[in-house]
Design an enzyme around this catalytic site. Structure first.
Site, PDB file in Angstrom:
ATOM      1  CD  GLU A   1      -1.987   9.206   2.106  1.00 57.91           C
ATOM      2  OE1 GLU A   1      -1.814   7.966   2.043  1.00 57.91           O
ATOM      3  OE2 GLU A   1      -1.787   9.868   3.127  1.00 57.91           O
TER       4      GLU A   1
ATOM      5  N   GLY B   1       2.452   4.019  13.290  1.00 62.47           N
ATOM      6  CA  GLY B   1       3.173   2.789  13.630  1.00 62.47           C
ATOM      7  C   GLY B   1       2.641   2.153  14.907  1.00 62.47           C
TER       8      GLY B   1
ATOM      9  CB  SER C   1       3.731   9.277  11.507  1.00 63.62           C
ATOM     10  OG  SER C   1       2.521   8.553  11.419  1.00 63.62           O
ATOM     11  CB  THR C   2       5.994   7.784  16.162  1.00 65.12           C
ATOM     12  OG1 THR C   2       7.305   8.094  15.669  1.00 65.12           O
ATOM     13  CG2 THR C   2       6.126   6.946  17.415  1.00 65.12           C
ATOM     14  CB  ALA C   3       0.755   8.849  15.467  1.00 65.84           C
TER      15      ALA C   3
ATOM     16  CE  LYS D   1      -1.653   2.954   2.746  1.00 65.43           C
ATOM     17  NZ  LYS D   1      -1.470   4.061   1.807  1.00 65.43           N
ATOM     18  N   PRO D   2       1.026   1.885  -1.170  1.00 62.86           N
ATOM     19  CG  PRO D   2       0.899   2.676  -3.377  1.00 62.86           C
ATOM     20  CD  PRO D   2       0.398   1.586  -2.466  1.00 62.86           C
TER      21      PRO D   2
ATOM     22  CD  GLU E   1      12.583   4.032   8.926  1.00 59.15           C
ATOM     23  OE1 GLU E   1      12.542   4.948   9.787  1.00 59.15           O
ATOM     24  OE2 GLU E   1      12.570   4.202   7.714  1.00 59.15           O
TER      25      GLU E   1
ATOM     26  CB  CYS F   1      12.676   8.959   9.334  1.00 54.68           C
ATOM     27  SG  CYS F   1      13.276   7.710   8.234  1.00 54.68           S
TER      28      CYS F   1
HETATM   29  P1  ADP Z   1       2.723  11.088   6.791  1.00 50.22           P
HETATM   30  O1  ADP Z   1       1.815  11.901   7.661  1.00 50.22           O
HETATM   31  O2  ADP Z   1       4.076  11.606   6.712  1.00 50.22           O
HETATM   32  O3  ADP Z   1       2.119  10.746   5.464  1.00 50.22           O
HETATM   33  P2  ADP Z   1       1.920   8.578   7.854  1.00 50.22           P
HETATM   34  O4  ADP Z   1       2.478   7.695   8.905  1.00 50.22           O
HETATM   35  O5  ADP Z   1       0.609   9.172   8.146  1.00 50.22           O
HETATM   36  O6  ADP Z   1       2.976   9.686   7.560  1.00 50.22           O
HETATM   37  O7  ADP Z   1       1.817   7.783   6.473  1.00 50.22           O
HETATM   38  C1  ADP Z   1       2.725   6.791   6.049  1.00 50.22           C
HETATM   39  C2  ADP Z   1       1.956   5.724   5.320  1.00 50.22           C
HETATM   40  O8  ADP Z   1       1.000   5.163   6.216  1.00 50.22           O
HETATM   41  C3  ADP Z   1       1.135   6.192   4.114  1.00 50.22           C
HETATM   42  O9  ADP Z   1       1.144   5.171   3.148  1.00 50.22           O
HETATM   43  C4  ADP Z   1      -0.254   6.373   4.689  1.00 50.22           C
HETATM   44  O10 ADP Z   1      -1.291   6.249   3.741  1.00 50.22           O
HETATM   45  C5  ADP Z   1      -0.289   5.203   5.637  1.00 50.22           C
HETATM   46  N1  ADP Z   1      -1.280   5.308   6.711  1.00 50.22           N
HETATM   47  C6  ADP Z   1      -1.663   6.383   7.414  1.00 50.22           C
HETATM   48  N2  ADP Z   1      -2.576   6.035   8.339  1.00 50.22           N
HETATM   49  C7  ADP Z   1      -2.770   4.694   8.209  1.00 50.22           C
HETATM   50  C8  ADP Z   1      -3.564   3.715   8.868  1.00 50.22           C
HETATM   51  N3  ADP Z   1      -4.365   4.033   9.879  1.00 50.22           N
HETATM   52  N4  ADP Z   1      -3.480   2.435   8.443  1.00 50.22           N
HETATM   53  C9  ADP Z   1      -2.664   2.087   7.450  1.00 50.22           C
HETATM   54  N5  ADP Z   1      -1.886   2.943   6.799  1.00 50.22           N
HETATM   55  C10 ADP Z   1      -1.927   4.232   7.171  1.00 50.22           C
END
Ligand code: ADP
Length: 490
Positions: free
Chosen positions: A197, A254, A250-252, A194-195, A271, A305
């Site tokens: 968006e 993750g 992001s950590t949140a 899943k790349p 990561e 990062c």
């Molecule tokens: P950023 O805010 O820098 O985009 P994110 O951690 O939000 O960092 O996003 C990194 C990846 O995680 C993206 O591919 C994003 O679509 C995906 N992502 C964000 N939220 C979720 C989630 N709840 N479940 C799965 N993938 C997510």
């Protein structure tokens, strides 16, 4: 109509028609090029001009993700039985196909993620290095054997874990996919990717170039808008068929994925964010410190990062270091989206309320850009400053002076919940080495600003994540050890 517009816009920045005509708007799933079952699509915009649409991608949802997992299960049945040598050849074919399109891929990446073209070109080479690296690992990851007694042997079989899911970020749209998928398919896993968006087009182009290199169903790509990311994430985490999940972001998010994966006790590689200290000791070569600082801080406009964030400079060399930074010429692109620009500007405004001196260097103008900025913080308000306390993910140098010894600097550097990367500059290699040993991070640059290579065991400690990618350990995330104890020798 959209599809035509996409091709026209992209072709303007591409040298050859080959890749742009391959991007027909569909994604690779179950061995076919398809759209979302719902027919939905989402726009991909140019970070430099956020109103300019550079393409669209299928907006997959949780049902599409479930189909992709089912396809990957079938893919795994075929792929797990191949030899390491066969997987190696497949990865080499993919490597060569990507390198053949390197210029167009770089243009595509710049169009959707905004980094300068030279950085995109570097990323193609860096991303491809993982395909080559894991092609070389594939034939040599099968395990080993030991004798426990004259009549008994213990064997360790290293078997592919199963379907592996990858959730990747926008800041390295190509390399984060090749680093994960390269390792997984080398191990014998099938994949669901899943790349981000923000950068699905590079992922779709990579899939196009992988098509034909692997059997059907080994690579499945599920792009989606931010609105569907959580539902797809939940589906990947809840599926018992997905045995490993590799995430960079992001950590949140993750932490959320970690929680959601508990039910299936999935193997996780996370990561996550850093807030890297960059320490300049009193014996440092200041020119070298400036060179390393520029390399580490401003890559991708500070949006990596491992970018240096917290600069801690000994008082003896502070003025010379600051002076060098102020005179530097730096080429930074736009931030990824308007949200990121507002966030970084808010961090700078907050620093000004703490009487920090904010130096804005010259840079490109426009609402999508933040110029390279140096913020001189006071020691007594250091931890109140958002640009010090949190990863700023922008071109911001948070700068503080220290007067004590190396242990004082180490205490300040380690005062963070995360621990991804750290940097130290010292004229004495032994001193730099000792400092590196004391830093609570997963990776340290000693007199070096660039630490990401295919040879690096890349990853963090504390809240910066789990597991390692690339290097000698990256393939481990996708392998399970099985011990076979063989008795009855005569
Ligand atoms: P950023 O805010 O820098 O985009 P994110 O951690 O939000 O960092 O996003 C990194 C990846 O995680 C993206 O591919 C994003 O679509 C995906 N992502 C964000 N939220 C979720 C989630 N709840 N479940 C799965 N993938 C997510």
């Amino acid at each position: 109509m959209r599809k035509v517009a996409v091709a026209v816009i992209l072709m303007k920045s591409m040298k050859s028609r080959a890749l742009s005509t391959l991007l027909d708007g569909n994604t690779l799933m179950g061995g076919r090029w398809v759209g979302a079952a719902s027919g939905a699509r989402f726009d991909v915009t140019d970070p430099a001009e956020p109103t300019r649409v550079v393409g669209t991608a299928p907006d997959m949802d949780d049902k599409d993700a479930a189909i992709a997992i089912g396809a990957a299960r079938l893919g795994f049945e075929a792929w797990r039985g191949t030899t390491g040598r066969e997987r190696s050849r497949a990865l080499k074919r993919w490597h060569d196909a990507v390198m053949e399109q390197k210029d167009d891929l770089a243009a595509l990446m710049t169009a959707e993620c905004g980094k300068p073209l030279s950085e995109s070109a570097n990323e193609v080479a860096y991303g491809c290095s993982f395909l080559e690296w894991f092609a070389e690992e594939a034939p040599r990851c099968a395990g080993g054997v030991d004798a426990v007694a004259a009549d008994r042997r213990v064997l360790t079989l290293r078997q592919p874990i199963g379907v592996a899911a990858m959730i990747t970020p926008w800041n390295f749209p190509l390399a984060m996919i090749t680093r994960k998928v390269g390792a997984a398919v080398a191990a014998g896993c099938s994949t669901v990717v899943k790349p981000s968006e923000d950068t699905p087009l590079t992922a779709l182009a990579l899939a196009r170039l992988a098509d034909g290199c692997f059997p059907d169903f080994v690579l499945n790509v599920v792009p989606c808008s931010r609105d569907n990311a959580m539902a797809i994430g939940e589906t990947l985490c809840a599926s018992p068929d997905v045995r490993a999940l590799s995430f960079t972001g992001s950590t949140a998010v993750g932490k959320w994925l970690y929680e959601k994966s508990a039910g299936t006790v999935k193997k996780l590689a996370l990561e996550l964010g850093g807030n890297a200290p960059f320490v300049v000791l009193d014996d440092a070569d200041v020119d070298l410190a400036i060179k390393c600082a520029l390399q580490s801080k401003f890559r991708n406009a500070g949006q990596t990062c491992v970018c240096a964030d917290r600069f801690l400079v000994h008082t003896d060399v502070y003025d010379a270091f600051l002076d060098g930074l102020l005179k530097a010429e730096v080429n930074v692109g736009p931030l990824i989206n308007p949200r990121a620009v507002s966030r970084v500007n808010a961090v700078l405004a907050q620093a000004e309320t703490l009487d920090a001196r904010v130096h804005r260097l010259s840079g490109k103008d426009g609402p999508s850009f933040v110029p390279p900025t140096i913020v001189e913080l006071h020691a007594d308000t250091l931890h109140q400053a958002d640009c010090w306390a949190k990863e700023n993910f922008g071109p911001v140098v948070a700068l503080a002076k220290f007067e004590g010894d190396d242990d004082d600097a180490l205490r300040i550097a380690n005062d963070d919940s995360g621990g991804l990367a750290g940097y130290v500059v010292s004229g004495d290699v032994t001193r730099g080495w000792r400092f590196a040993e004391g830093l609570e991070v997963g990776m340290v640059g000693v007199n070096e600003g660039i630490i990401s290579h295919c040879q690096t065991n890349f990853g963090g400690i504390k809240t910066s994540g789990l597991g390692r990618e690339g290097g000698s350990r990256g393939i481990d995330e996708f392998l399970e050890d099985k011990a076979i104890i063989l008795g009855g020798f005569t």
